[in-house]
Design an enzyme around this catalytic site. Structure first.
Site, PDB file in Angstrom:
ATOM      1  N   ARG A 262       0.815  -1.223   0.000  1.00 31.49           N
ATOM      2  CA  ARG A 262       0.000   0.000   0.000  1.00 31.49           C
ATOM      3  C   ARG A 262       0.847   1.270   0.000  1.00 31.49           C
ATOM      4  O   ARG A 262       0.322   2.372  -0.002  1.00 31.49           O
ATOM      5  CB  ARG A 262      -0.982  -0.020   1.181  1.00 31.49           C
ATOM      6  CG  ARG A 262      -0.360  -0.372   2.510  1.00 31.49           C
ATOM      7  CD  ARG A 262      -1.424  -0.707   3.536  1.00 31.49           C
ATOM      8  NE  ARG A 262      -0.845  -1.152   4.806  1.00 31.49           N
ATOM      9  CZ  ARG A 262      -0.506  -2.398   5.088  1.00 31.49           C
ATOM     10  NH1 ARG A 262      -0.665  -3.344   4.175  1.00 31.49           N
ATOM     11  NH2 ARG A 262      -0.013  -2.727   6.253  1.00 31.49           N
ATOM     12  N   HIS A 378     -25.820  14.835  -1.538  1.00 27.65           N
ATOM     13  CA  HIS A 378     -27.155  14.384  -1.925  1.00 27.65           C
ATOM     14  C   HIS A 378     -27.354  12.913  -1.612  1.00 27.65           C
ATOM     15  O   HIS A 378     -28.251  12.277  -2.151  1.00 27.65           O
ATOM     16  CB  HIS A 378     -27.380  14.689  -3.407  1.00 27.65           C
ATOM     17  CG  HIS A 378     -27.204  16.148  -3.705  1.00 27.65           C
ATOM     18  ND1 HIS A 378     -28.222  17.065  -3.543  1.00 27.65           N
ATOM     19  CD2 HIS A 378     -26.103  16.853  -4.064  1.00 27.65           C
ATOM     20  CE1 HIS A 378     -27.754  18.279  -3.832  1.00 27.65           C
ATOM     21  NE2 HIS A 378     -26.468  18.179  -4.142  1.00 27.65           N
ATOM     22  N   LYS A 489      -7.802 -15.595   2.121  1.00 29.79           N
ATOM     23  CA  LYS A 489      -7.148 -16.125   0.911  1.00 29.79           C
ATOM     24  C   LYS A 489      -7.071 -17.656   1.004  1.00 29.79           C
ATOM     25  O   LYS A 489      -7.382 -18.370   0.059  1.00 29.79           O
ATOM     26  CB  LYS A 489      -5.724 -15.561   0.795  1.00 29.79           C
ATOM     27  CG  LYS A 489      -5.656 -14.106   0.369  1.00 29.79           C
ATOM     28  CD  LYS A 489      -4.203 -13.721   0.131  1.00 29.79           C
ATOM     29  CE  LYS A 489      -4.050 -12.227  -0.032  1.00 29.79           C
ATOM     30  NZ  LYS A 489      -2.657 -11.785  -0.039  1.00 29.79           N
TER      31      LYS A 489
HETATM   32  O1  F6P Z   1      -4.825  -7.488   0.177  1.00 34.26           O
HETATM   33  C1  F6P Z   1      -3.662  -8.023   0.687  1.00 34.26           C
HETATM   34  C2  F6P Z   1      -2.486  -7.676  -0.138  1.00 34.26           C
HETATM   35  O2  F6P Z   1      -1.443  -8.470   0.331  1.00 34.26           O
HETATM   36  C3  F6P Z   1      -2.120  -6.187  -0.095  1.00 34.26           C
HETATM   37  O3  F6P Z   1      -1.410  -5.838   1.005  1.00 34.26           O
HETATM   38  C4  F6P Z   1      -1.398  -6.036  -1.381  1.00 34.26           C
HETATM   39  O4  F6P Z   1      -1.300  -4.698  -1.744  1.00 34.26           O
HETATM   40  C5  F6P Z   1      -2.279  -6.839  -2.299  1.00 34.26           C
HETATM   41  O5  F6P Z   1      -2.669  -7.949  -1.523  1.00 34.26           O
HETATM   42  C6  F6P Z   1      -1.631  -7.292  -3.586  1.00 34.26           C
HETATM   43  O6  F6P Z   1      -0.501  -8.072  -3.360  1.00 34.26           O
HETATM   44  P1  F6P Z   1       0.532  -8.379  -4.491  1.00 34.26           P
HETATM   45  O7  F6P Z   1       1.119  -7.101  -4.973  1.00 34.26           O
HETATM   46  O8  F6P Z   1       1.556  -9.285  -3.863  1.00 34.26           O
HETATM   47  O9  F6P Z   1      -0.189  -9.088  -5.615  1.00 34.26           O
END
Ligand code: F6P
Length: 525
Positions: A262, A378, A489
């Site tokens: 992120r 709105h 996951k």
């Molecule tokens: O949503 C979990 C996550 O691990 C995020 O932190 C990350 O940005 C995203 O999945 C995508 O991960 P990657 O770049 O390894 O595909």
């Protein structure tokens, strides 16, 4: 253990907060008591102003909050980040995204500067029409396949800065494993002129890999497997998996484990931004972020924008039971910003054990939500004004618009932004019916940009990144891991197998079994 570092400051703040919860307290009265309030409670950094005067604070509040910052050792934690220490303690890694926008990268992190040079060459090749597909035609469209941090940042920046786009190529983003996302995007594209960017730090994310395989099948319906090399590049730390997919070494752009997903738009993950805006635009974005890095690193705490924003968030979350913060950009161009901030803030701060692994007894990250104003007025503003939820707001606006001949419309936009924060603060008490009473007393910040440029957007995004880090230090949590995401996951693999009848459905709970059976009953293909 938890909170012991700053117990005294927290107690003092709790006591002090009572003053603002008294029935007779009026936020607007703080302005009457202090005619210099706007100047006292606003900060400027280059083309960015933070007005935080419409908050439940006075000088005593600020000094108590600053005591908390000192007791929580925020300054030392800031230094640790910039020194590249392993502040991501559960993964034993640094979180050194600031290195990605350091103008001294050539000497400090040569790998970052080498990566930028390679991106620059790729962008030049694409812009000059020299990167050709299997048929010899120049690439016209780039599709980024990634999700979370490998999608939200670049997609948001490309959307926000369309007015800086070179329009030499079209850039598209596909994130969802919902097949309609990729199918809709590919509808208008030609395989021979399309380049796919597989953006995945891990190269193990189901959604991205599925979409990459489908994209490769789409390409190979027209040509043979050798074309993969001309139509796919990858950005990843997992170079061997990308090579196995069929990507040539020269088309691999490395990432490093010290770049959190992120926080990665500044790395090669920002390639779509560089393609859309050109390298100058991308470098401007990095320069703006660096300027905020320097501010965060060097500004005194009481004048430090990320620290102040973190303290206000802490204040409301801890002592006023705020469950969420609305981030409302009065800018259609920033419509995707709240989605980006949701990942940045909620993946970072959604924790319930501290850095030492002990259960936390206070609140941590709140819910971040919002959409562009004025549209929000709105839909959900009614709840902000008269609902029972207490929702502090971050308003974001730009003083200038890029839309030609639009001065009057833009002035309406700004007038609405400012009047909403005013209405939230003042309310309307003298109404002829209880239904019409608006209580007011709702705090907000306003972040005003001089204009929406790559540089200013870079500053704004880095501001929120550092706010998140400062908050994590106050709460003594790790902002850089996301273990909670893993469970879903893993389970999705198990459920997928049960749906394919590879494993026994009875291993699952009754509700999940019922849902799977209904899908099987309704399934058409
Ligand atoms: O949503 C979990 C996550 O691990 C995020 O932190 C990350 O940005 C995203 O999945 C995508 O991960 P990657 O770049 O390894 O595909």
């Amino acid at each position: 253990m938890d909170g012991s570092r700053n117990k005294a400051a927290r107690l003092a703040l709790r006591k002090h907060s009572e003053e603002f919860r008294r029935k007779e307290f009026r936020l607007s009265a703080l302005f009457g008591a202090d005619t210099n309030r706007f100047h006292e409670y606003s900060l400027n950094h280059e083309g960015l102003l933070l007005d935080y005067s419409k908050n439940f604070i006075k000088s005593e509040t600020v000094s108590l909050l600053l005591d908390l910052v000192e007791q929580s050792q925020v300054p030392a934690a800031i230094d640790s980040m910039f020194r590249g220490e392993e502040i991501n303690t559960t993964e034993q890694r640094a979180a050194l995204h600031v290195a990605l926008r350091d103008p001294q990268a050539k000497t400090n992190t040569p790998e970052v500067s080498a990566s930028l040079d390679r991106i620059e060459s790729l962008v030049a090749e694409l812009h000059d029409g020299k990167w050709t597909g299997y048929s010899g035609k120049a690439i016209t469209d780039v599709v980024n396949l990634g999700i979370g941090g490998s999608d939200l940042g670049p997609a948001m920046v490309c959307d926000a800065l369309q007015h800086f786009a070179t329009h030499k190529l079209s850039v598209h983003f596909v994130s969802n494993v919902d097949p309609s996302h990729l199918q809709n995007t590919l509808k208008g594209l030609q395989p021979e002129t399309t380049l796919f960017v597989i953006a995945s730090k891990s190269f193990a994310t189901l959604e991205t890999l599925k979409n990459a395989e489908t994209a490769r099948d789409w390409l190979l319906q027209q040509t043979d497997a050798t074309a993969t090399a001309k139509h796919f590049v990858a950005i990843t730390t997992n170079l061997s998996a990308a090579t196995e997919f069929g990507i040539e070494e020269r088309n691999l752009y490395p990432l490093w484990d010290w770049v959190g997903g992120r926080f990665s738009l500044w790395s090669a993950i920002g390639l779509p931004i560089a393609i859309a805006l050109g390298m100058d635009g991308f470098r401007q974005l990095l320069a703006g972020a660096h300027s905020m890095d320097e501010h965060f690193r060097t500004a005194p705490l009481e004048k430090n924008m990320p620290v102040i924003l973190a303290l206000l968030n802490f204040w409301y979350r801890e002592y006023f039971d705020a469950h969420s913060t609305a981030v409302i950009p009065y800018s259609q161009r920033l419509n995707l910003l709240p989605s980006f901030l949701q990942q940045l803030c909620m993946e970072s701060l959604g924790k319930s054990v501290d850095k030492q692994g002990a259960a936390i007894e206070h609140n941590t990250g709140d819910i971040i939500w919002g959409t562009a104003g004025t549209n929000g007025q709105h839909s959900y503003f009614q709840l902000l004004h008269q609902g029972t939820e207490f929702v502090p707001v971050d308003f974001i606006a730009a003083a200038n618009s890029d839309a030609q001949g639009s001065a009057e419309a833009h002035q309406h936009l700004l007038a609405n932004c400012f009047s909403q924060s005013l209405a939230l603060m003042e309310g309307k008490l003298d109404a002829d019916s209880a239904h019409k009473v608006v209580t007011g007393n709702k705090p907000s910040n306003t972040l005003l940009l001089e204009e929406l440029t790559p540089y200013n957007l870079g500053m704004l995004l880095a501001l929120y990144e550092h706010k998140v880090y400062a908050l994590s230090v106050l709460w003594n949590i790790n902002a850089f891991d996301q273990w909670g995401v893993e469970l879903g996951k893993k389970l999705s693999t198990k459920v997928f197998a049960a749906m394919s009848a590879d494993t026994d459905q009875e291993l699952l709970d009754e509700s999940t079994q019922g849902l799977i059976q209904k899908v099987q009953h309704w399934k058409k293909d």
